[in-house]
Design a protein around this motif. Structure first.
Motif, PDB file in Angstrom:
ATOM      1  N   ALA A  23       0.834  -1.207   0.000  1.00 45.58           N
ATOM      2  CA  ALA A  23       0.000   0.000   0.000  1.00 45.58           C
ATOM      3  C   ALA A  23       0.864   1.251   0.000  1.00 45.58           C
ATOM      4  O   ALA A  23       0.559   2.220  -0.720  1.00 45.58           O
ATOM      5  CB  ALA A  23      -0.927  -0.007   1.218  1.00 45.58           C
ATOM      6  N   VAL A  26       2.336   1.754  -3.504  1.00 44.56           N
ATOM      7  CA  VAL A  26       1.306   2.222  -4.442  1.00 44.56           C
ATOM      8  C   VAL A  26       0.977   3.686  -4.185  1.00 44.56           C
ATOM      9  O   VAL A  26       0.885   4.485  -5.124  1.00 44.56           O
ATOM     10  CB  VAL A  26       0.041   1.340  -4.349  1.00 44.56           C
ATOM     11  CG1 VAL A  26      -1.121   1.965  -5.107  1.00 44.56           C
ATOM     12  CG2 VAL A  26       0.332  -0.054  -4.870  1.00 44.56           C
ATOM     13  N   VAL A  27       0.821   4.057  -2.931  1.00 41.59           N
ATOM     14  CA  VAL A  27       0.489   5.450  -2.606  1.00 41.59           C
ATOM     15  C   VAL A  27       1.611   6.388  -3.033  1.00 41.59           C
ATOM     16  O   VAL A  27       1.356   7.477  -3.552  1.00 41.59           O
ATOM     17  CB  VAL A  27       0.185   5.583  -1.093  1.00 41.59           C
ATOM     18  CG1 VAL A  27       0.172   7.037  -0.666  1.00 41.59           C
ATOM     19  CG2 VAL A  27      -1.139   4.930  -0.763  1.00 41.59           C
ATOM     20  N   VAL A  30       1.760   6.625  -7.121  1.00 45.43           N
ATOM     21  CA  VAL A  30       0.682   7.351  -7.803  1.00 45.43           C
ATOM     22  C   VAL A  30       0.578   8.732  -7.160  1.00 45.43           C
ATOM     23  O   VAL A  30       0.105   8.861  -6.028  1.00 45.43           O
ATOM     24  CB  VAL A  30      -0.658   6.590  -7.689  1.00 45.43           C
ATOM     25  CG1 VAL A  30      -1.765   7.355  -8.381  1.00 45.43           C
ATOM     26  CG2 VAL A  30      -0.520   5.184  -8.251  1.00 45.43           C
ATOM     27  N   SER A  32      -1.385  11.266  -7.388  1.00 46.88           N
ATOM     28  CA  SER A  32      -2.690  11.771  -6.938  1.00 46.88           C
ATOM     29  C   SER A  32      -3.123  11.159  -5.606  1.00 46.88           C
ATOM     30  O   SER A  32      -4.062  11.651  -4.982  1.00 46.88           O
ATOM     31  CB  SER A  32      -3.750  11.495  -8.001  1.00 46.88           C
ATOM     32  OG  SER A  32      -3.929  10.111  -8.180  1.00 46.88           O
ATOM     33  N   LEU A  33      -2.457  10.108  -5.173  1.00 46.07           N
ATOM     34  CA  LEU A  33      -2.808   9.472  -3.912  1.00 46.07           C
ATOM     35  C   LEU A  33      -2.084  10.071  -2.710  1.00 46.07           C
ATOM     36  O   LEU A  33      -2.349   9.678  -1.577  1.00 46.07           O
ATOM     37  CB  LEU A  33      -2.529   7.963  -3.971  1.00 46.07           C
ATOM     38  CG  LEU A  33      -3.386   7.159  -4.929  1.00 46.07           C
ATOM     39  CD1 LEU A  33      -2.987   5.689  -4.889  1.00 46.07           C
ATOM     40  CD2 LEU A  33      -4.862   7.312  -4.599  1.00 46.07           C
ATOM     41  N   HIS A  34      -1.153  10.980  -2.935  1.00 41.21           N
ATOM     42  CA  HIS A  34      -0.480  11.598  -1.795  1.00 41.21           C
ATOM     43  C   HIS A  34      -0.334  13.115  -1.920  1.00 41.21           C
ATOM     44  O   HIS A  34       0.479  13.718  -1.244  1.00 41.21           O
ATOM     45  CB  HIS A  34       0.884  10.946  -1.536  1.00 41.21           C
ATOM     46  CG  HIS A  34       1.887  11.119  -2.636  1.00 41.21           C
ATOM     47  ND1 HIS A  34       2.000  10.235  -3.660  1.00 41.21           N
ATOM     48  CD2 HIS A  34       2.829  12.058  -2.840  1.00 41.21           C
ATOM     49  CE1 HIS A  34       2.972  10.620  -4.474  1.00 41.21           C
ATOM     50  NE2 HIS A  34       3.482  11.724  -3.990  1.00 41.21           N
ATOM     51  N   ARG A  35      -1.142  13.714  -2.754  1.00 39.28           N
ATOM     52  CA  ARG A  35      -1.126  15.173  -2.908  1.00 39.28           C
ATOM     53  C   ARG A  35      -2.473  15.746  -2.514  1.00 39.28           C
ATOM     54  O   ARG A  35      -3.491  15.060  -2.548  1.00 39.28           O
ATOM     55  CB  ARG A  35      -0.808  15.542  -4.347  1.00 39.28           C
ATOM     56  CG  ARG A  35       0.615  15.240  -4.716  1.00 39.28           C
ATOM     57  CD  ARG A  35       1.024  15.960  -5.970  1.00 39.28           C
ATOM     58  NE  ARG A  35       2.411  15.629  -6.269  1.00 39.28           N
ATOM     59  CZ  ARG A  35       2.863  15.396  -7.480  1.00 39.28           C
ATOM     60  NH1 ARG A  35       2.058  15.451  -8.512  1.00 39.28           N
ATOM     61  NH2 ARG A  35       4.132  15.107  -7.670  1.00 39.28           N
ATOM     62  N   HIS A  38      -5.070  14.278   0.233  1.00 41.19           N
ATOM     63  CA  HIS A  38      -4.607  12.923   0.555  1.00 41.19           C
ATOM     64  C   HIS A  38      -3.175  12.908   1.074  1.00 41.19           C
ATOM     65  O   HIS A  38      -2.532  11.865   1.070  1.00 41.19           O
ATOM     66  CB  HIS A  38      -4.694  12.023  -0.680  1.00 41.19           C
ATOM     67  CG  HIS A  38      -6.058  11.947  -1.276  1.00 41.19           C
ATOM     68  ND1 HIS A  38      -7.105  11.329  -0.653  1.00 41.19           N
ATOM     69  CD2 HIS A  38      -6.555  12.432  -2.438  1.00 41.19           C
ATOM     70  CE1 HIS A  38      -8.182  11.416  -1.403  1.00 41.19           C
ATOM     71  NE2 HIS A  38      -7.878  12.089  -2.496  1.00 41.19           N
ATOM     72  N   HIS A  39      -2.678  14.028   1.544  1.00 41.81           N
ATOM     73  CA  HIS A  39      -1.278  14.099   1.991  1.00 41.81           C
ATOM     74  C   HIS A  39      -0.986  13.187   3.173  1.00 41.81           C
ATOM     75  O   HIS A  39       0.167  12.848   3.433  1.00 41.81           O
ATOM     76  CB  HIS A  39      -0.919  15.545   2.354  1.00 41.81           C
ATOM     77  CG  HIS A  39      -1.700  16.093   3.510  1.00 41.81           C
ATOM     78  ND1 HIS A  39      -1.289  15.920   4.802  1.00 41.81           N
ATOM     79  CD2 HIS A  39      -2.859  16.775   3.564  1.00 41.81           C
ATOM     80  CE1 HIS A  39      -2.160  16.482   5.608  1.00 41.81           C
ATOM     81  NE2 HIS A  39      -3.134  17.009   4.877  1.00 41.81           N
ATOM     82  N   TRP A  41      -2.133  10.042   3.546  1.00 42.31           N
ATOM     83  CA  TRP A  41      -2.208   8.622   3.196  1.00 42.31           C
ATOM     84  C   TRP A  41      -0.886   7.880   3.347  1.00 42.31           C
ATOM     85  O   TRP A  41      -0.859   6.765   3.866  1.00 42.31           O
ATOM     86  CB  TRP A  41      -2.774   8.449   1.794  1.00 42.31           C
ATOM     87  CG  TRP A  41      -4.253   8.650   1.710  1.00 42.31           C
ATOM     88  CD1 TRP A  41      -5.048   9.282   2.612  1.00 42.31           C
ATOM     89  CD2 TRP A  41      -5.119   8.210   0.659  1.00 42.31           C
ATOM     90  NE1 TRP A  41      -6.337   9.276   2.183  1.00 42.31           N
ATOM     91  CE2 TRP A  41      -6.419   8.633   0.998  1.00 42.31           C
ATOM     92  CE3 TRP A  41      -4.916   7.533  -0.519  1.00 42.31           C
ATOM     93  CZ2 TRP A  41      -7.517   8.371   0.192  1.00 42.31           C
ATOM     94  CZ3 TRP A  41      -6.001   7.270  -1.329  1.00 42.31           C
ATOM     95  CH2 TRP A  41      -7.289   7.678  -0.971  1.00 42.31           C
ATOM     96  N   CYS A  45      -0.012   4.526   5.978  1.00 40.43           N
ATOM     97  CA  CYS A  45       0.683   3.281   5.624  1.00 40.43           C
ATOM     98  C   CYS A  45       1.915   3.067   6.499  1.00 40.43           C
ATOM     99  O   CYS A  45       2.178   1.942   6.940  1.00 40.43           O
ATOM    100  CB  CYS A  45       1.085   3.302   4.155  1.00 40.43           C
ATOM    101  SG  CYS A  45      -0.299   3.350   3.010  1.00 40.43           S
TER     102      CYS A  45
END
Length: 69
Positions: A23, A26-27, A30, A32-35, A38-39, A41, A45
């Motif tokens: 996870a 992946v975060v 990608v 868009s999953l940590h900006r 969603h900072h 996320w 993990c």
């Protein structure tokens, strides 16, 4: 009353730790999953990974299981 089911707790924890590592990768892979909103996320993990490793060490040392109860 049914008898308790034997579960390999160390194996379950190993699988959980691997899932948290996947996870995290992946975060981080990608954008868009940590900006933006969603900072947090990646830190979720990391927290899951750290807590999993702490739990693994706890059970590995012989604590946290019901055999001594």
């Amino acid at each position: 009353m049914p008898s308790p089911v034997h579960v390999d707790v160390l194996r379950v924890q190993q699988i959980g730790i691997v899932i948290w590592v996947v996870a995290l990768v992946v975060v981080l892979a990608v954008p868009s999953l940590h900006r933006g909103d969603h900072h947090w996320w990646p830190w979720c993990c990391v927290a899951g990974l750290v807590l999993g490793l702490m739990g693994y060490a706890y059970v590995r040392r012989g604590r946290g299981n019901a055999s001594a109860a």
